[in-house]
Design a protein around this motif. Structure first.
Motif, PDB file in Angstrom:
ATOM      1  N   SER A   1      -7.087  -2.260 -10.546  1.00  0.00           N
ATOM      2  CA  SER A   1      -8.136  -2.875  -9.676  1.00  0.00           C
ATOM      3  C   SER A   1      -8.180  -4.524  -9.543  1.00  0.00           C
ATOM      4  O   SER A   1      -8.321  -5.043  -8.494  1.00  0.00           O
TER       5      SER A   1
ATOM      6  N   GLN B   1      -5.064  -5.962 -10.021  1.00  0.00           N
ATOM      7  CA  GLN B   1      -3.873  -6.224  -9.433  1.00  0.00           C
ATOM      8  C   GLN B   1      -4.376  -6.227  -7.957  1.00  0.00           C
ATOM      9  O   GLN B   1      -3.646  -6.936  -6.968  1.00  0.00           O
ATOM     10  N   TRP B   2      -5.256  -5.040  -7.507  1.00  0.00           N
ATOM     11  CA  TRP B   2      -5.385  -5.152  -6.102  1.00  0.00           C
ATOM     12  C   TRP B   2      -6.524  -6.573  -5.491  1.00  0.00           C
ATOM     13  O   TRP B   2      -5.949  -6.938  -4.564  1.00  0.00           O
TER      14      TRP B   2
ATOM     15  N   SER C   1       2.599   1.797  -3.327  1.00  0.00           N
ATOM     16  CA  SER C   1       1.342   2.200  -4.407  1.00  0.00           C
ATOM     17  C   SER C   1       1.025   3.722  -4.096  1.00  0.00           C
ATOM     18  O   SER C   1       1.102   4.428  -5.176  1.00  0.00           O
TER      19      SER C   1
ATOM     20  N   VAL D   1       0.944  -1.244   0.021  1.00  0.00           N
ATOM     21  CA  VAL D   1      -0.039   0.034   0.089  1.00  0.00           C
ATOM     22  C   VAL D   1       0.960   1.463   0.089  1.00  0.00           C
ATOM     23  O   VAL D   1       0.631   2.227  -0.624  1.00  0.00           O
TER      24      VAL D   1
ATOM     25  N   VAL E   1      -3.826  -9.091  -4.897  1.00  0.00           N
ATOM     26  CA  VAL E   1      -2.999  -8.772  -3.481  1.00  0.00           C
ATOM     27  C   VAL E   1      -3.935  -9.374  -2.589  1.00  0.00           C
ATOM     28  O   VAL E   1      -3.652  -9.912  -1.422  1.00  0.00           O
TER      29      VAL E   1
ATOM     30  N   LEU F   1      -1.240   0.433  -8.864  1.00  0.00           N
ATOM     31  CA  LEU F   1      -1.936  -0.965  -9.144  1.00  0.00           C
ATOM     32  C   LEU F   1      -3.322  -0.867  -9.736  1.00  0.00           C
ATOM     33  O   LEU F   1      -4.163   0.117  -9.239  1.00  0.00           O
TER      34      LEU F   1
END
Length: 336
Positions: free
Chosen positions: A302, A304-305, A293, A290, A308, A300
């Motif tokens: 959405s 990619q999040w 980023s 976080v 994560v 990143l």
């Protein structure tokens, strides 16, 4: 009242450990990303000799562990003290030198969030080796954890990285970067297994003894590689630091954060156990992504999040399974 006071003090110590681990390693992550992506000075040069960080880290941690043994009255290594002799760390020192070097070198090819995510999948090679080599059978929930982590890392690797993030990398090459991270995990697995073996053979060996022995051999190996190898990249790193003092300061702070972070990890394990330490370090990795980023300009998507969250959901579920197993073991130990 005594019990409440004791509980409050324990809570404060835990908060102190969380703050120490988070601040040390999150800031170390920021420095690591800075050193791997920033262009220093008027000439706009990159610091290419990233493996030099391991040498400086070894030296600082070696001095740190020696001072802690002297200040805290530790036994020190040696058969006379009951601790593991210094020579027993030679093999773990090799893998502990190569592994972190590969992890740092990966930052030339992939972004910091991608590196953190890839290195969070440590359970996958552990379970793979356990199944193939030792024939260990894992439970369905454990396979669910590994599937979430493996799936999240794989999907993250396949998704397109933003052009802004790619432009910061020295040599963008995702397959090579992820390969380095995977090899890093494999070497770390051998290092951890060897350390456990040493602790089992020499029960009086303290955490500071292990830190001293590992960093002693790490310093020796890194000195040979950095200054005696044909490339002599250690000399190039020193010249770069002389020409760019800002980079030298960042390197020192990076290594100091590592030493302080190890200190808090040892404190956490000794007071609250390895499960609490795993929980703290896992959440720290998520926060590091976080922070990267938001502060370092690694946007990143959405999707990619989502990857994560998928990875850390698997890691969180693994922590819960370990906690539940520990609770069952404690209930069995209680007298009827």
């Amino acid at each position: 009242m005594v019990a409440q006071g004791s509980g409050f003090r324990r809570l404060m110590v835990l908060a102190f450990c969380v703050a120490g681990i988070w601040s040390a390693y999150i800031y170390q992550g920021v420095l690591q990303e800075t050193l791997s992506t920033k262009r220093f000075g008027a000439d706009g040069r990159r610091f290419e000799q990233l493996s030099f960080l391991n040498l400086v880290q070894n030296v600082i941690c070696l001095i740190w562990s020696y001072l802690m043994i002297k200040v805290c009255g530790g036994r020190g290594s040696g058969s006379g003290s009951g601790g593991a002799p210094w020579w027993t760390y030679w093999s773990a020192g090799i893998t502990n030198t190569i592994g972190p070097a590969l992890g740092i070198e990966a930052l030339k090819y992939i972004s910091y969030p991608a590196q953190v995510l890839a290195k969070s999948s440590k359970m996958i090679p552990v379970m793979l080796m356990g199944t193939l080599v030792y024939g260990i059978k894992y439970t369905i929930p454990e396979y669910i954890c590994s599937s979430l982590v493996a799936g999240g890392v794989s999907m993250f690797a396949l998704l397109k990285t933003s052009s802004k993030t790619i432009s910061k990398l020295a040599h963008p090459n995702a397959p090579l970067g992820y390969l380095f991270c995977f090899l890093n995990l494999m070497f770390d697995g051998f290092t951890n297994a060897t350390q456990d073996s040493i602790s089992a053979r020499y029960p009086k060996t303290s955490a500071w003894d292990i830190m001293l022995g590992m960093n002693l051999w790490g310093t020796v190996y890194n000195l040979i590689y950095m200054f005696c190898w044909p490339q002599g990249i250690g000399y190039e790193a020193i010249r770069f630091c002389k020409q760019h003092p800002e980079a030298a300061w960042d390197i020192f702070l990076y290594c100091l954060c590592g030493a302080v972070g190890q200190n808090f990890i040892f404190l956490t394990i000794s007071r609250f156990g390895s499960l609490a330490n795993t929980t703290i370090t896992t959440t720290r990795k998520f926060v590091s992504i976080v922070v990267s980023s938001l502060l370092s300009g690694n946007p990143l998507s959405s999707k990619q999040w989502g990857c994560v969250v998928m990875v850390f959901s698997g890691l969180s579920y693994q922590i819960y399974l370990k906690w539940r197993k520990l609770q069952r073991m404690q209930r069995k130990r209680k007298p009827m």
